[in-house]
Design a protein around this motif. Structure first.
Motif, PDB file in Angstrom:
ATOM      1  N   PRO A   1       0.790  -1.236   0.000  1.00 15.81           N
ATOM      2  CA  PRO A   1       0.000   0.000   0.000  1.00 15.81           C
ATOM      3  C   PRO A   1       0.822   1.286   0.000  1.00 15.81           C
ATOM      4  N   ASP A   2       2.085   1.219   0.421  1.00 15.42           N
ATOM      5  CA  ASP A   2       2.932   2.420   0.426  1.00 15.42           C
ATOM      6  C   ASP A   2       3.620   2.679  -0.907  1.00 15.42           C
ATOM      7  N   ASN A   3       3.433   1.789  -1.880  1.00 16.32           N
ATOM      8  CA  ASN A   3       4.064   1.997  -3.185  1.00 16.32           C
ATOM      9  C   ASN A   3       3.495   3.230  -3.877  1.00 16.32           C
ATOM     10  N   PRO A   4       4.302   3.895  -4.695  1.00 17.13           N
ATOM     11  CA  PRO A   4       3.762   5.018  -5.466  1.00 17.13           C
ATOM     12  C   PRO A   4       2.629   4.550  -6.372  1.00 17.13           C
TER      13      PRO A   4
ATOM     14  N   PHE B   1      -0.247   3.392  -5.713  1.00 15.06           N
ATOM     15  CA  PHE B   1      -1.022   2.217  -5.292  1.00 15.06           C
ATOM     16  C   PHE B   1      -2.512   2.523  -5.304  1.00 15.06           C
ATOM     17  N   PRO B   2      -3.355   1.600  -5.779  1.00  8.62           N
ATOM     18  CA  PRO B   2      -3.005   0.372  -6.521  1.00  8.62           C
ATOM     19  C   PRO B   2      -2.692   0.710  -7.970  1.00  8.62           C
ATOM     20  N   HIS B   3      -1.602   0.178  -8.467  1.00 11.71           N
ATOM     21  CA  HIS B   3      -1.153   0.487  -9.816  1.00 11.71           C
ATOM     22  C   HIS B   3      -1.602  -0.612 -10.769  1.00 11.71           C
ATOM     23  N   ASP B   4      -2.093  -0.211 -11.965  1.00  8.75           N
ATOM     24  CA  ASP B   4      -2.648  -1.210 -12.889  1.00  8.75           C
ATOM     25  C   ASP B   4      -1.628  -1.768 -13.868  1.00  8.75           C
ATOM     26  N   GLY B   5      -0.368  -1.375 -13.751  1.00 10.04           N
ATOM     27  CA  GLY B   5       0.649  -1.888 -14.654  1.00 10.04           C
ATOM     28  C   GLY B   5       1.110  -3.294 -14.275  1.00 10.04           C
ATOM     29  N   TRP B   6       0.975  -4.227 -15.208  1.00 12.48           N
ATOM     30  CA  TRP B   6       1.403  -5.606 -15.000  1.00 12.48           C
ATOM     31  C   TRP B   6       1.943  -6.153 -16.325  1.00 12.48           C
ATOM     32  N   ILE B   7       2.713  -7.230 -16.241  1.00  6.27           N
ATOM     33  CA  ILE B   7       2.975  -8.062 -17.409  1.00  6.27           C
ATOM     34  C   ILE B   7       2.632  -9.488 -16.998  1.00  6.27           C
ATOM     35  N   LEU B   8       1.552  -9.991 -17.570  1.00  7.72           N
ATOM     36  CA  LEU B   8       0.997 -11.292 -17.213  1.00  7.72           C
ATOM     37  C   LEU B   8       0.961 -12.143 -18.469  1.00  7.72           C
ATOM     38  N   ARG B   9       1.871 -13.100 -18.542  1.00 10.54           N
ATOM     39  CA  ARG B   9       2.033 -13.931 -19.728  1.00 10.54           C
ATOM     40  C   ARG B   9       1.834 -15.395 -19.355  1.00 10.54           C
ATOM     41  N   HIS B  10       0.967 -16.069 -20.098  1.00  4.24           N
ATOM     42  CA  HIS B  10       0.668 -17.455 -19.772  1.00  4.24           C
ATOM     43  C   HIS B  10       1.809 -18.412 -20.130  1.00  4.24           C
TER      44      HIS B  10
ATOM     45  N   PRO C   1      18.962  14.100  -8.796  1.00  2.00           N
ATOM     46  CA  PRO C   1      20.188  13.811  -8.025  1.00  2.00           C
ATOM     47  C   PRO C   1      19.922  13.795  -6.517  1.00  2.00           C
ATOM     48  N   GLY C   2      20.364  12.738  -5.875  1.00  3.41           N
ATOM     49  CA  GLY C   2      20.187  12.591  -4.443  1.00  3.41           C
ATOM     50  C   GLY C   2      18.856  12.021  -4.021  1.00  3.41           C
ATOM     51  N   ASP C   3      17.887  11.975  -4.935  1.00  2.00           N
ATOM     52  CA  ASP C   3      16.573  11.432  -4.615  1.00  2.00           C
ATOM     53  C   ASP C   3      16.539   9.924  -4.837  1.00  2.00           C
ATOM     54  N   SER C   4      15.460   9.308  -4.399  1.00  2.00           N
ATOM     55  CA  SER C   4      15.312   7.858  -4.532  1.00  2.00           C
ATOM     56  C   SER C   4      13.845   7.508  -4.709  1.00  2.00           C
ATOM     57  N   PHE C   5      13.620   6.272  -5.105  1.00  2.00           N
ATOM     58  CA  PHE C   5      12.263   5.707  -5.077  1.00  2.00           C
ATOM     59  C   PHE C   5      12.347   4.343  -4.403  1.00  2.00           C
ATOM     60  N   THR C   6      11.228   3.948  -3.796  1.00  2.00           N
ATOM     61  CA  THR C   6      11.169   2.684  -3.071  1.00  2.00           C
ATOM     62  C   THR C   6       9.949   1.899  -3.512  1.00  2.00           C
ATOM     63  N   LEU C   7      10.146   0.620  -3.798  1.00  2.00           N
ATOM     64  CA  LEU C   7       9.073  -0.293  -4.157  1.00  2.00           C
ATOM     65  C   LEU C   7       9.106  -1.480  -3.205  1.00  2.00           C
TER      66      LEU C   7
END
Length: 327
Positions: free
Chosen positions: A257-260, A262-271, A289-295
């Motif tokens: 739930p803390d992800n940017p 959220f809820p994100h609809d991006g997926w790759i779903l391959r059978h 510069p100096g910033d970050s992202f967290t997943l």
């Protein structure tokens, strides 16, 4: 009655993950990778040195490190695949992006074009009674460069197995350590059958494609076709054991739930065998510069298929526990 028992098992699993000790965790480091076991049974292996591909493939292109493989099921089966012949760059549980732009240079650490992750050090290796945790510092480097453009801290937390399954929490923080912005994005290629930009890139699970039949399940039920966007905060890939088609196992990815976004609809779903949570998808994001992202993602490794393991209910337990802890 069966559903009630599964629900109780899920609640027990949530309790186990927070408080109980169901086995003794141990790490075994052989110099190429570190394997975690519980009660002597293998759980996962983190490969931290550069691993060359099989003979007959391009070693400069497909050599890789800093990923999980194998990921084992509760009954000792390997659930991941490495160097699959259909996509040599796929690698167990991994994270990467097809577009990484820094200044005038662009690379692809998903397909290992011009950039890859390099192990630096272990920040923590803890095998306690109620969990095991591995914290790793890696660097993103353009091929041929000694200097990194980003520092990655990966935290993998594993909880004891219960009858239904086990939880593996993965947290990845990427920090820009240069004086220029870094732009990352999913694939910009067109998926012709679906008629959309592919957008894939992020946190991924490559299942063992020798296991069949297979099925992908999301919040609305089983998917009949491949998909690149789905209105679901979780997805599950389950398959049968090759020599026992009545015995199934699977892995679900839960968005935190803390992800940017959220809820994100991006997926790759391959059978054919792929499950990936795609963020930031095709539009991309800039890391100053100096910033970050967290997943953060939770892997739910379970027996049976998504219905047997009541993955939807497990996701609700996860979200409620996160939100309850933050109140």
């Amino acid at each position: 009655m069966f559903a009630s028992k599964i629900r109780m098992a899920l609640l027990a699993l949530a309790f186990v993950a927070m408080t109980a000790a169901h086995g003794e965790f141990a790490f075994d480091d052989d110099g190429d990778g570190i394997t975690l076991s519980e009660g002597g049974a293998p759980v996962l292996r983190y490969n931290y040195t550069m691993l060359a591909p099989p003979d007959g493939t391009n070693p400069e292109r497909f050599t890789r490190s800093c990923y999980i493989h194998p990921l084992w099921g509760l009954d000792g089966e390997e659930l991941t695949q490495d160097f699959p012949s259909d996509h040599y760059h796929h690698r167990g549980v991994f994270w990467g992006w097809p577009v990484v732009r820094h200044g005038e240079r662009t690379a692809n650490n998903w397909e290992l074009h011009g950039m890859r992750m390099h192990f630096v050090e272990f920040l923590a290796k803890e095998a306690g009674e109620d969990r095991a945790q591995l914290v790793v510092r890696n660097e993103w480097r353009f091929d041929g460069d000694d200097d990194a453009i980003a520092e990655e801290t990966a935290t993998i937390t594993v909880f004891p197995a219960a009858e239904t399954g086990r939880y593996v929490d993965c947290r990845v923080e990427v920090r820009n350590i240069t004086d220029e912005p870094i732009f990352i994005a999913g694939s910009q290629a067109m998926d012709r059958p679906l008629g959309v930009i592919k957008g894939y890139g992020g946190f991924n699970y490559r299942p063992d494609a020798t296991r069949r039949p297979r099925e992908i399940t999301v919040a609305d039920g089983k998917l009949a076709r491949d998909a690149l966007t789905v209105d679901s905060a979780w997805a599950d890939f389950s398959s049968a054991t090759p020599d026992d088609p009545d015995t199934w196992a699977g892995v679900a990815i839960f968005q935190h739930p803390d992800n940017p976004d959220f809820p994100h609809d991006g997926w790759i779903l391959r059978h054919y065998g792929f499950l990936g949570a795609s963020w930031p998808h095709a539009e991309g994001t800039t890391v100053e510069p100096g910033d970050s992202f967290t997943l953060e993602y939770r892997l739910y490794v379970h027996r049976g298929n998504a219905a047997d393991a009541q993955v939807a209910e497990a996701f609700e337990v996860f979200v409620n526990s996160v939100r309850g802890a933050s109140e």
